[in-house]
Design a protein around this motif. Structure first.
Motif, PDB file in Angstrom:
ATOM      1  N   MET A   1       0.840  -1.199   0.000  1.00 56.25           N
ATOM      2  CA  MET A   1       0.000   0.000   0.000  1.00 56.25           C
ATOM      3  C   MET A   1       0.874   1.248   0.000  1.00 56.25           C
ATOM      4  O   MET A   1       2.047   1.208   0.378  1.00 56.25           O
ATOM      5  N   THR A   2       0.306   2.359  -0.421  1.00 58.89           N
ATOM      6  CA  THR A   2       1.044   3.591  -0.662  1.00 58.89           C
ATOM      7  C   THR A   2       0.774   4.619   0.434  1.00 58.89           C
ATOM      8  O   THR A   2      -0.306   4.667   1.002  1.00 58.89           O
ATOM      9  N   LEU A   3       1.779   5.435   0.717  1.00 61.60           N
ATOM     10  CA  LEU A   3       1.610   6.591   1.587  1.00 61.60           C
ATOM     11  C   LEU A   3       1.270   7.796   0.723  1.00 61.60           C
ATOM     12  O   LEU A   3       1.909   8.029  -0.309  1.00 61.60           O
ATOM     13  N   LEU A   4       0.280   8.572   1.141  1.00 58.48           N
ATOM     14  CA  LEU A   4      -0.076   9.796   0.434  1.00 58.48           C
ATOM     15  C   LEU A   4       0.464  10.995   1.208  1.00 58.48           C
ATOM     16  O   LEU A   4       0.119  11.191   2.374  1.00 58.48           O
ATOM     17  N   VAL A   5       1.310  11.789   0.556  1.00 61.49           N
ATOM     18  CA  VAL A   5       1.832  13.023   1.131  1.00 61.49           C
ATOM     19  C   VAL A   5       1.276  14.172   0.305  1.00 61.49           C
ATOM     20  O   VAL A   5       1.527  14.252  -0.907  1.00 61.49           O
ATOM     21  N   VAL A   6       0.500  15.040   0.944  1.00 64.40           N
ATOM     22  CA  VAL A   6      -0.087  16.163   0.213  1.00 64.40           C
ATOM     23  C   VAL A   6       0.552  17.470   0.659  1.00 64.40           C
ATOM     24  O   VAL A   6       0.870  17.664   1.834  1.00 64.40           O
ATOM     25  N   THR A   7       0.744  18.347  -0.301  1.00 65.00           N
ATOM     26  CA  THR A   7       1.281  19.682  -0.058  1.00 65.00           C
ATOM     27  C   THR A   7       0.290  20.701  -0.604  1.00 65.00           C
ATOM     28  O   THR A   7      -0.674  20.344  -1.288  1.00 65.00           O
ATOM     29  N   ALA A   8       0.546  21.960  -0.320  1.00 69.61           N
ATOM     30  CA  ALA A   8      -0.305  23.011  -0.879  1.00 69.61           C
ATOM     31  C   ALA A   8       0.061  23.301  -2.327  1.00 69.61           C
ATOM     32  O   ALA A   8      -0.808  23.341  -3.202  1.00 69.61           O
ATOM     33  N   VAL A   9       1.345  23.504  -2.587  1.00 67.96           N
ATOM     34  CA  VAL A   9       1.789  23.953  -3.911  1.00 67.96           C
ATOM     35  C   VAL A   9       2.848  23.017  -4.472  1.00 67.96           C
ATOM     36  O   VAL A   9       3.445  22.203  -3.763  1.00 67.96           O
ATOM     37  N   ASP A  10       3.086  23.170  -5.771  1.00 67.45           N
ATOM     38  CA  ASP A  10       3.995  22.266  -6.476  1.00 67.45           C
ATOM     39  C   ASP A  10       5.430  22.375  -5.965  1.00 67.45           C
ATOM     40  O   ASP A  10       6.153  21.368  -5.927  1.00 67.45           O
ATOM     41  N   ALA A  11       5.880  23.571  -5.578  1.00 70.92           N
ATOM     42  CA  ALA A  11       7.258  23.716  -5.092  1.00 70.92           C
ATOM     43  C   ALA A  11       7.494  22.849  -3.858  1.00 70.92           C
ATOM     44  O   ALA A  11       8.579  22.264  -3.693  1.00 70.92           O
ATOM     45  N   GLU A  12       6.495  22.750  -2.990  1.00 70.85           N
ATOM     46  CA  GLU A  12       6.627  21.890  -1.814  1.00 70.85           C
ATOM     47  C   GLU A  12       6.637  20.418  -2.216  1.00 70.85           C
ATOM     48  O   GLU A  12       7.430  19.620  -1.685  1.00 70.85           O
ATOM     49  N   ALA A  13       5.769  20.047  -3.155  1.00 70.07           N
ATOM     50  CA  ALA A  13       5.734  18.658  -3.619  1.00 70.07           C
ATOM     51  C   ALA A  13       7.065  18.263  -4.248  1.00 70.07           C
ATOM     52  O   ALA A  13       7.579  17.153  -4.005  1.00 70.07           O
ATOM     53  N   GLN A  14       7.647  19.156  -5.034  1.00 71.16           N
ATOM     54  CA  GLN A  14       8.937  18.865  -5.646  1.00 71.16           C
ATOM     55  C   GLN A  14      10.030  18.721  -4.591  1.00 71.16           C
ATOM     56  O   GLN A  14      10.919  17.862  -4.708  1.00 71.16           O
ATOM     57  N   ALA A  15       9.977  19.559  -3.551  1.00 73.31           N
ATOM     58  CA  ALA A  15      10.981  19.473  -2.485  1.00 73.31           C
ATOM     59  C   ALA A  15      10.897  18.134  -1.768  1.00 73.31           C
ATOM     60  O   ALA A  15      11.925  17.511  -1.455  1.00 73.31           O
ATOM     61  N   VAL A  16       9.688  17.671  -1.497  1.00 70.04           N
ATOM     62  CA  VAL A  16       9.526  16.352  -0.864  1.00 70.04           C
ATOM     63  C   VAL A  16      10.018  15.258  -1.797  1.00 70.04           C
ATOM     64  O   VAL A  16      10.777  14.364  -1.382  1.00 70.04           O
ATOM     65  N   ALA A  17       9.613  15.317  -3.056  1.00 71.47           N
ATOM     66  CA  ALA A  17       9.986  14.271  -4.012  1.00 71.47           C
ATOM     67  C   ALA A  17      11.502  14.159  -4.169  1.00 71.47           C
ATOM     68  O   ALA A  17      12.038  13.049  -4.318  1.00 71.47           O
ATOM     69  N   ARG A  18      12.198  15.290  -4.121  1.00 68.88           N
ATOM     70  CA  ARG A  18      13.661  15.262  -4.267  1.00 68.88           C
ATOM     71  C   ARG A  18      14.335  14.473  -3.140  1.00 68.88           C
ATOM     72  O   ARG A  18      15.410  13.907  -3.339  1.00 68.88           O
TER      73      ARG A  18
END
Length: 209
Positions: A1-18
């Motif tokens: 199963m997958t963990l869902l991490v949600v952010t407000a904006v794309d810059a935050e999502a990219q920072a997490v993904a990196r």
């Protein structure tokens, strides 16, 4: 199963993904700014997922209360700080009005794992607001009502409501970009906060075990 991490904006999502280890089963998605957008966007992702998620984390940058930019905060509770009613006697919370609770506890197991993975993180209440605090008077009132608060952001409580509605455990992580108080753009350190978010991201992999 997958963990869902949600952010407000794309810059935050990219920072997490990196910062995520290669191959880790974590979906990172921006869902919008503010508690309403966060709740709706997270609920939509959960509804379309067909039960694939095991937990939900609200992650992103936020204002710090007595904390320097770059510090990581783990929420012990996510509190909708401005959800309630104004009155001649002062602000009345949702709890005081008898319409439910403005306090969303985080899952104890998720918090324990995040604390173990991020021993330098501060732990305390994270406030969700629809209007960012920008005056000394507003900050003083916020602290009077929420003395255990360490950070202010705009999405956590909304994400928590969506997770609760889906019967999933919830956690919140914030990295500090600026002090809560009189609005001063020169004091903002968004780059430092995003870098801290990337540094903290490997901890999310520990929530999959």
């Amino acid at each position: 199963m997958t963990l869902l991490v949600v952010t407000a904006v794309d810059a935050e999502a990219q920072a997490v993904a990196r910062g995520l280890p290669a191959g880790v089963d974590v979906l990172v998605a921006p869902v919008g700014v503010g508690p309403a957008a966060a709740a709706a966007g997270t609920a939509r992702l959960l509804a379309l997922a067909g039960g694939r998620y095991r937990a939900v984390v609200s992650a992103g940058i936020g204002g710090g209360i007595g904390l320097a930019p770059g510090v990581t905060v783990l929420a012990s509770r996510s509190i909708a700080a401005d959800l309630g009613a104004d009155s001649p006697d002062g602000f009345l919370s949702l709890d005081e009005l008898g319409f439910g609770s403005a306090v969303a506890p985080v899952d104890a197991g998720l918090l324990e794992r995040l604390r173990a993975a991020l021993p330098g993180a501060a732990v305390g209440d994270v406030l969700t607001v629809s209007t960012v605090t920008g005056t000394a008077a507003g900050t003083a009132e916020l602290l009077r009502r929420h003395p255990a608060a360490l950070a202010e952001a705009m999405e956590g409580y909304g994400v928590a409501c969506a997770a609760q509605g889906a019967g999933l455990p919830f956690a919140e992580l914030r990295t500090i970009s600026n002090p809560v108080g009189p609005r001063d753009r020169a004091a903002w350190r968004i780059g430092d906060a995003l870098a801290a978010l990337t540094h903290a991201a490997p901890a999310f992999a520990t929530l999959l075990g």
